[in-house]
Design an enzyme around this catalytic site. Structure first.
Site, short mmCIF file in Angstrom:
data_model
loop_
_atom_site.label_atom_id
_atom_site.label_comp_id
_atom_site.label_asym_id
_atom_site.label_seq_id
_atom_site.Cartn_x
_atom_site.Cartn_y
_atom_site.Cartn_z
NE ARG A 50 -2.52 1.07 3.60
CZ ARG A 50 -3.26 0.94 4.69
NH1 ARG A 50 -4.54 0.65 4.60
NH2 ARG A 50 -2.73 1.09 5.89
NE ARG A 103 9.23 20.04 -13.13
CZ ARG A 103 8.91 20.87 -14.12
NH1 ARG A 103 9.04 20.49 -15.37
NH2 ARG A 103 8.46 22.09 -13.86
CE LYS A 149 -1.91 4.67 6.72
NZ LYS A 149 -2.74 5.58 7.48
CD GLU A 182 -11.72 6.55 6.06
OE1 GLU A 182 -11.21 5.45 6.36
OE2 GLU A 182 -11.18 7.36 5.29
N1 PMP Z 1 -8.93 5.04 7.61
C1 PMP Z 1 -7.97 5.96 7.76
C2 PMP Z 1 -8.22 7.35 7.31
C3 PMP Z 1 -6.73 5.60 8.34
O1 PMP Z 1 -5.77 6.51 8.47
C4 PMP Z 1 -6.54 4.27 8.79
C5 PMP Z 1 -5.27 3.89 9.49
N2 PMP Z 1 -4.25 3.60 8.59
C6 PMP Z 1 -7.58 3.34 8.60
C7 PMP Z 1 -8.76 3.77 8.01
C8 PMP Z 1 -7.42 1.91 9.02
O2 PMP Z 1 -6.53 1.29 8.13
P1 PMP Z 1 -5.63 0.03 8.59
O3 PMP Z 1 -6.58 -1.02 9.03
O4 PMP Z 1 -4.90 -0.33 7.36
O5 PMP Z 1 -4.77 0.52 9.69
#
Ligand code: PMP
Length: 290
Positions: A50, A103, A149, A182
C-alpha cells in the site's frame, strides 16, 4: 530509541529532517502504520504494498525496493529490541526549494520509527465507545483520494478537532453525498441480522488492511459480508457497530449521535471477531528475532 533514517540507524534526537523537506512544507509524502505482535510483523507485505501504491500515484520514487523496505522495518525492530511495537514508515518528497514543484526535490527521504505500542485502555473495549458525526465531510476521491495514505491528514484532523471539542474521542465522517464513509483513522462496520456490512471505497475512504482482514474473518465465520452504501439511519439501527484499524484493532461502538446501538454494550459478534483477530495476530506475520 534508534530511528532508521535514509538507511542509517540514528538516535532519536539525531533523527531530523530539513525545513526544506516537502513532506513538511506541503505534506508531500506517504506513510504506513504497522504493528508487530510478539516477534511477528502483522500484514507487513500488505502495508509495504500500500505504501508503494500511494507513492506510485504521487510519482514519488522510493529510493529502495519493496524487499529492502521490508528488511528495513525488521532491522529497526531488531535494533530497538522490540517484540511488540507500533511501526511508522514515512517517505517524504525530500529537500527542495520553497515552490511546490516536486522536480526540485531530487531524492526522496525515508525513515522508520518503531515505538512501544500505546494500547487503548482496556475499558474502551469492555464498555465500548460513543462517537458523533461531524460536519467536515471526507475528502472527495476525485480530488484527494483517501486511498493515497499521504502525509496530508488535515481532513481527518479537522474532523478529530470537531469530535474532541464536542467531548468525544472519535468522529464519524460522511462522504460529500452524506453517506457513511469512515472515522478519522479507522474504518466502520455494522452488523445487521448476522450480515457484516462496511461502506465501499468509492465513497472516499481508505481500504484498511484491518478492514480487509475482518471481512475475511467474517466470511470464515459463515457471515454474509458485503460492501454496502450506508446511511446514519443504518448505523443507528444496527445490531452492532465497530471500528477497525491497525492501532485500534476492533473497537466496539455503543452510541452514535446519542442513539444507543443495539443493547448499548459491546455485542457478541464484535467480541467474536476481536478474538479471532487476536488469534490471527499470534499466528501470522513476518517473523523476526530480537
Ligand atoms: N482510515 C484511515 C483514514 C486511516 O488513516 C486508517 C489507518 N491507517 C484506517 C482507516 C485503518 O486502516 P488500517 O486497518 O490499514 O490501519
Amino acid at each position: 530509541m534508534k530511528i532508521l533514517l535514509n538507511g542509517k540507524l540514528v538516535p532519536k534526537d539525531k533523527a531530523v529532517v530539513s525545513v526544506f523537506d516537502h513532506g513538511l512544507l506541503y505534506g508531500d509524502g506517504v506513510f504506513e502504520g504497522i504493528r508487530a505482535y510478539n516477534g511477528l510483523v502483522f500484514k507487513l507485505d500488505d502495508h509495504i504494498e500500500r505504501l508503494y501504491e500511494s507513492a506510485h500515484t504521487l510519482m514519488l520514487k522510493i529510493p529502495l525496493s519493496q524487499k529492502a523496505m521490508t528488511a528495513a522495518v525488521v532491522r529497526t525492530l531488531q535494533a530497538n529490541r522490540l517484540k511488540n511495537a507500533y511501526i511508522r514508515v514515512v517517505v517524504t518528497r525530500g529537500v527542495g526549494d520553497l515552490g511546490l514543484d516536486p522536480r526540485k526535490c531530487p531524492r526522496a527521504s525515508y525513515f522508520v520509527i518503531t515505538d512501544n505500542i500505546q494500547l487503548y485502555p482496556r475499558s474502551l473495549y469492555e464498555k465500548g465507545l460513543e462517537i458523533i458525526t461531524v460536519a467536515t465531510t471526507r475528502n472527495v476521491p476525485e480530488a484527494v483520494n483517501p486511498q493515497i495514505k499521504s502525509l496530508n491528514y488535515l481532513n481527518n484532523i479537522l474532523a478529530k478537532i470537531e469530535a474532541v471539542t464536542s467531548g468525544y474521542e472519535e468522529a464519524l465522517m460522511l462522504s460529500s453525498q452524506g453517506f457513511v464513509a469512515e472515522c478519522t483513522g479507522e474504518n466502520v462496520f455494522i452488523i445487521k441480522n448476522n450480515r457484516l456490512l462496511t461502506p465501499p471505497a468509492h465513497l472516499g475512504l481508505l481500504k484498511g488492511i484491518t478492514r480487509q482482514c475482518v471481512m475475511e474473518l467474517g466470511v470464515a465465520r459463515g457471515m454474509e459480508v458485503r460492501e454496502e452504501v450506508l446511511t446514519r439511519h443504518d448505523i443507528f439501527n444496527a445490531d452492532e457497530v465497530f471500528l477497525t484499524g491497525t492501532a485500534a484493532e476492533i473497537v466496539p461502538i455503543v452510541k452514535v449521535d446519542n442513539r444507543t446501538i443495539g443493547a448499548g454494550r459491546p455485542g457478541p459478534v464484535t467480541a467474536g471477531l476481536l478474538e479471532a483477530f487476536h488469534d490471527l495476530t499470534r499466528r501470522e506475520g513476518v517473523r523476526y528475532v530480537v
